[in-house]
Design an enzyme around this catalytic site. Structure first.
Site, mmCIF file in Angstrom:
data_model
loop_
_atom_site.group_PDB
_atom_site.id
_atom_site.type_symbol
_atom_site.label_atom_id
_atom_site.label_comp_id
_atom_site.label_asym_id
_atom_site.label_seq_id
_atom_site.Cartn_x
_atom_site.Cartn_y
_atom_site.Cartn_z
ATOM 1 N N PHE A 29 42.970 35.309 62.188
ATOM 2 C CA PHE A 29 42.069 36.873 63.466
ATOM 3 C C PHE A 29 41.797 36.637 64.513
ATOM 4 O O PHE A 29 40.976 36.348 64.590
ATOM 5 C CB PHE A 29 41.667 37.394 62.518
ATOM 6 C CG PHE A 29 40.898 39.063 63.118
ATOM 7 C CD1 PHE A 29 43.050 39.739 62.440
ATOM 8 C CD2 PHE A 29 40.692 39.373 64.012
ATOM 9 C CE1 PHE A 29 42.527 41.440 63.439
ATOM 10 C CE2 PHE A 29 40.201 40.855 64.564
ATOM 11 C CZ PHE A 29 41.602 41.277 64.677
ATOM 12 N N ASP A 82 37.654 29.949 68.307
ATOM 13 C CA ASP A 82 36.846 31.476 68.645
ATOM 14 C C ASP A 82 35.648 31.275 67.385
ATOM 15 O O ASP A 82 35.679 31.958 66.585
ATOM 16 C CB ASP A 82 38.007 32.781 68.201
ATOM 17 C CG ASP A 82 37.645 33.867 68.187
ATOM 18 O OD1 ASP A 82 36.887 34.395 67.674
ATOM 19 O OD2 ASP A 82 39.322 34.772 67.438
ATOM 20 N N LYS A 132 31.044 40.691 69.203
ATOM 21 C CA LYS A 132 30.317 41.044 68.173
ATOM 22 C C LYS A 132 28.583 41.102 68.039
ATOM 23 O O LYS A 132 28.448 41.642 68.879
ATOM 24 C CB LYS A 132 30.797 40.172 67.237
ATOM 25 C CG LYS A 132 31.728 40.864 66.522
ATOM 26 C CD LYS A 132 32.385 39.862 65.142
ATOM 27 C CE LYS A 132 33.284 41.027 64.946
ATOM 28 N NZ LYS A 132 34.183 42.050 63.740
ATOM 29 N N THR A 188 38.725 45.382 87.318
ATOM 30 C CA THR A 188 37.797 46.003 87.555
ATOM 31 C C THR A 188 36.326 45.235 87.205
ATOM 32 O O THR A 188 35.394 45.182 88.078
ATOM 33 C CB THR A 188 38.389 46.815 87.177
ATOM 34 O OG1 THR A 188 39.287 47.928 87.880
ATOM 35 C CG2 THR A 188 36.889 48.129 88.458
#
Lengths: 504, 504
Positions: free
Chosen positions: A226, A332, A363, A388
């Protein structure tokens, strides 16, 4: 920094946040190891001594509020309505006066407890107020103190060998910007270096979404992995159909992730073979896929996909393979990072010879981004990696306060120790209730513990009635994701609650 | 709400934020219309009366700090280092004591001024502190006051006909989640309704990134459009090669955007033909593209792409076309939304018969997401549109305070009026300095004004030396993006500064 630290130590929780009524102690005696918790000092004196369950959850107040919310916001994935002003430490409160020990912690994203006094001090500081109301376009107009915020915060915990950061908003865009850096790096190599200009063909075709400007390259991920749910990250996510169905995806490849058998000590050869086969699959894809991977992305522990672990040897092998084939390794650490595995970064467990090329985080950091070290991963021109806001200084300031709290309370050490205690307790439960605790995993991985249950959804549901909020992952895993301030006396409450459920 | 309003009115700016020294007035007399500003009451008494330019920018202090920052953060796109604690209202300060009138405003994202006292009150409220330190996984564990925060904030300014919101983090993921909703909607129609289950083939193929589970559908966008820089949004972005090169993209189509000629009144027929041709191009693509578009995404004014406008008739035509072909219309109001065009939403200028299907927002809202109204756009199962944070309640609380400030000071009306004054002033300058102000656009669009310059980059650079921070867009546009608190006396300072540059 030092004055902020002092403020965090001294400042009491605002009185309006104190519990309105004294909470009924639910369970302070440990079910399995009654002698353990008595000597332990709680980190926070304002934390409830145990859960309080007053009503079924959702109770009447919650039901009313959920009905109201549903008119404007999709509530079908709602697990529990919370009152955060009444939530303290490891305990989450709801509008009906229920107070649960929370070992799910906002899908593993609350690091140092609800209403943490040190974070409260940081959140009400003038620097934070300015960061909230004067939000900069970081790439164009960074604030004079941005370097200091980075160095004393995000970069102070950078993984070994990585001294740069590109900041982002959440896990998905942290991964996607890392992927973008990987694609730019590979194409730069193909061109012959950073000094080589883009060709006219590259320029023209990129505007048409065609190769070579939009290159026929890929990111390789693992089955059950994931990595987020935006279009690029979702193309690397392989957790569940409900995450992916109906969304266009890049034709990027997936490799087998080794599915280890438990207990590990009884399946040494089988598991070694599974890992060798998975590495062979990675190599096959890298060398033959029609969209050549420029990077491999991997979670240290596949979390959403069911808490699937692999050995440090597997990850060392993966690092060697990626080096051999000049492919980047992106780790990750969105769910595993910031202490929960008993080390600050889960990949610290691997003893790699060379660091990963990029490490993504979100997280528990409460901010997001990717770390890197190799200067070739800084794109060769400005505005190639840009947007931005490029993150949020307010959240970076909060992460700094989280890091200080982790250091002050030595929470990574705490998590390693409590994790061992909790793991042993669940192992004992597995012996007492045969067939109820399957494939227990996370030994030596702090509190990052999971097990499979033949009646998983029932376990998660019943947990609330015995005072615990717990989540699942994959198809049948009970996923424990306590905060870093989870102590032995919390572990005892959790173990007692689990026993009640397993018994029932 | 009302007590927050009262607090915003009464609370003075914290004393540590007051300017350390009185700022030297730079220009208070209007160059072109000297009588105009004298009657005007400034919105904020603590705002400088004009710019102060003490050094070249960057000055010595900034240079030192930039050198330090560059060690850990890419500074090649840095425009100016800022000290936000010393920035007030329309004025941005730097570490060298320079104070510039800021009509770029963090790439059009600061709505009601730096260090705004009402936002300061909201940022230091207990509700904000809790939102900062107790960040929920909104889809699972929303707070008891989330419905109220939405209704009194984000949803209180929802575009006509749209009463639902999906919250996000920034413009890119706001657009991408809107795209995801569009794909799910189209596939649901193809299946025959929300009650039809996914087929085995859909489920299996989605996990392999293959159709039909990962469908061969597209989002149609316009040439020169900008919708973000993650993989899905970047596939619809067509602004500049530097945004797109080396990043894999979906083979999604682009339609011609009408390139209007100025002054509009001299090119009525030509422009009408350009718009008709563009609509024909849209229809051709919708009916023939090999990846059928399920939605068209469009900016009311193409902003990054060079400030390209089209008429309300064009957008009504686009709405009619999308209705005719059962394609969704997504209006990307990330840059145009929240008041700058003299209406709260720029598409309010169009007088549509039926509202857009989705409207995305970010920037001046300081939070992000998409509005929708049609219940069919709520996916048919939970967890289809989901991620850990799903936005940020802290930023939603801030948007509520921004909305209150816009109402208190009637800032949309202000922007419409001041915009007209500024537009007329620039038109005058164009007459005084022939060839220097080309294709002036934004008449009747508040302060959302731009013009082309034959020496654009020089104009932007020189602006700092005369006390103004201004940005560009596209290849040669000078893009004015003042805040909503920009008043006539600020317009006079800007006009005087522009005149100095044009003269030089």
């Amino acid at each position: 920094m030092s004055s902020l630290r002092a403020a965090a130590r001294l400042r009491p929780v605002a009185s309006q946040w104190a519990p309105k009524s004294s909470l009924r102690p639910y369970a302070t005696a440990a079910a399995l190891k009654p002698s353990a918790p008595s000597a332990e000092q709680p980190f926070f004196t304002n934390e409830p001594s145990g859960p309080t369950v007053k009503t079924a959850i959702p109770g009447p107040e919650s039901k009313k509020a959920i009905e109201e919310l549903d008119k404007v916001f999709d509530t079908r994935s709602l697990n529990m309505l919370a009152n955060y002003q009444k939530s303290f430490g490891n305990y989450i409160a709801d509008p009906d006066g229920n107070v649960l020990l929370d070992v799910y912690a906002q899908i593993a994203s609350i690091p140092v407890g609800y209403s943490n006094p040190a974070l409260y001090a940081a959140a009400t500081s003038p620097q934070m107020a300015s960061a909230i109301i004067n939000r900069p376009a970081l790439g164009n107009f960074p604030s004079h103190d941005w370097a200091s915020i980075l160095k004393t915060g995000i970069l102070s915990v950078a993984p070994k060998g990585l001294d740069q950061v590109f900041t982002a908003m959440a896990g998905s865009d942290a991964n996607e910007t890392a992927y973008k850096a990987a694609f730019m790096w590979r194409r730069q190599q193909e061109r012959g270096g950073a000094h080589i200009e883009f060709s006219e063909e590259d320029i023209a075709s990129s505007m048409l979404n065609q190769s070579p400007g939009a290159p026929q390259l890929s990111i390789l991920s693992f089955k059950s992995g994931f990595h987020g749910r935006l279009f690029g990250s979702l193309s690397t996510t392989r957790s569940k159909p409900i995450h992916k169905i109906d969304i266009p995806a890049f034709d990027w490849p997936q490799a087998t992730f080794p599915l280890l058998k438990y207990p590990l000590e009884d399946h040494v050869q089988e598991n070694a073979k599974a890992e060798a086969d998975a590495l062979a699959d990675v190599e096959r894809i890298i060398t033959t896929h029609h969209l050549p991977p420029c990077a491999v992305v991997v979670e240290p522990i596949q979390s959403e996909g069911g808490d699937n672990h692999a050995s440090p040897a597997f990850f060392r092998g993966l690092r060697a393979l990626t080096k051999k084939h000049n492919v980047l390794l992106i780790v990750d650490e969105v769910q595993t990072g910031v202490g929960a595995t008993g080390k600050f970064w889960a990949h610290d467990h691997w003893n790699l010879e060379t660091p990963p090329d990029m490490v993504t985080f979100s997280k528990k950091a409460q901010t997001a981004g990717y770390y890197f070290g190799n200067p070739e991963l800084r794109p060769n021109k400005p505005y190639r990696q840009f947007n931005t806001w490029m993150g949020d200084p307010a959240r970076a300031i909060l992460f700094r306060a989280i890091i200080e709290e982790i250091e002050r309370l030595d929470l990574v050490t705490n998590t390693a120790k409590v994790g061992e205690y909790l793991y042993n307790g669940i192992e004992e439960l597995g012996k007492l209730y045969p067939g109820q605790v399957l494939n227990l995993r996370g030994k030596g991985q702090g509190t990052f513990i999971a097990f499979d249950s033949p009646r998983r959804d029932e376990v998660l549901r019943k947990a609330k009635s015995v005072g615990v909020n717990v989540g699942g992952s994959g198809e049948r895993a009970v996923r424990l994701r306590p905060m870093l301030i989870f102590q032995k006396h919390h572990a005892d409450i959790l173990l007692e609650a689990l026993e009640k459920i397993l018994k029932s």
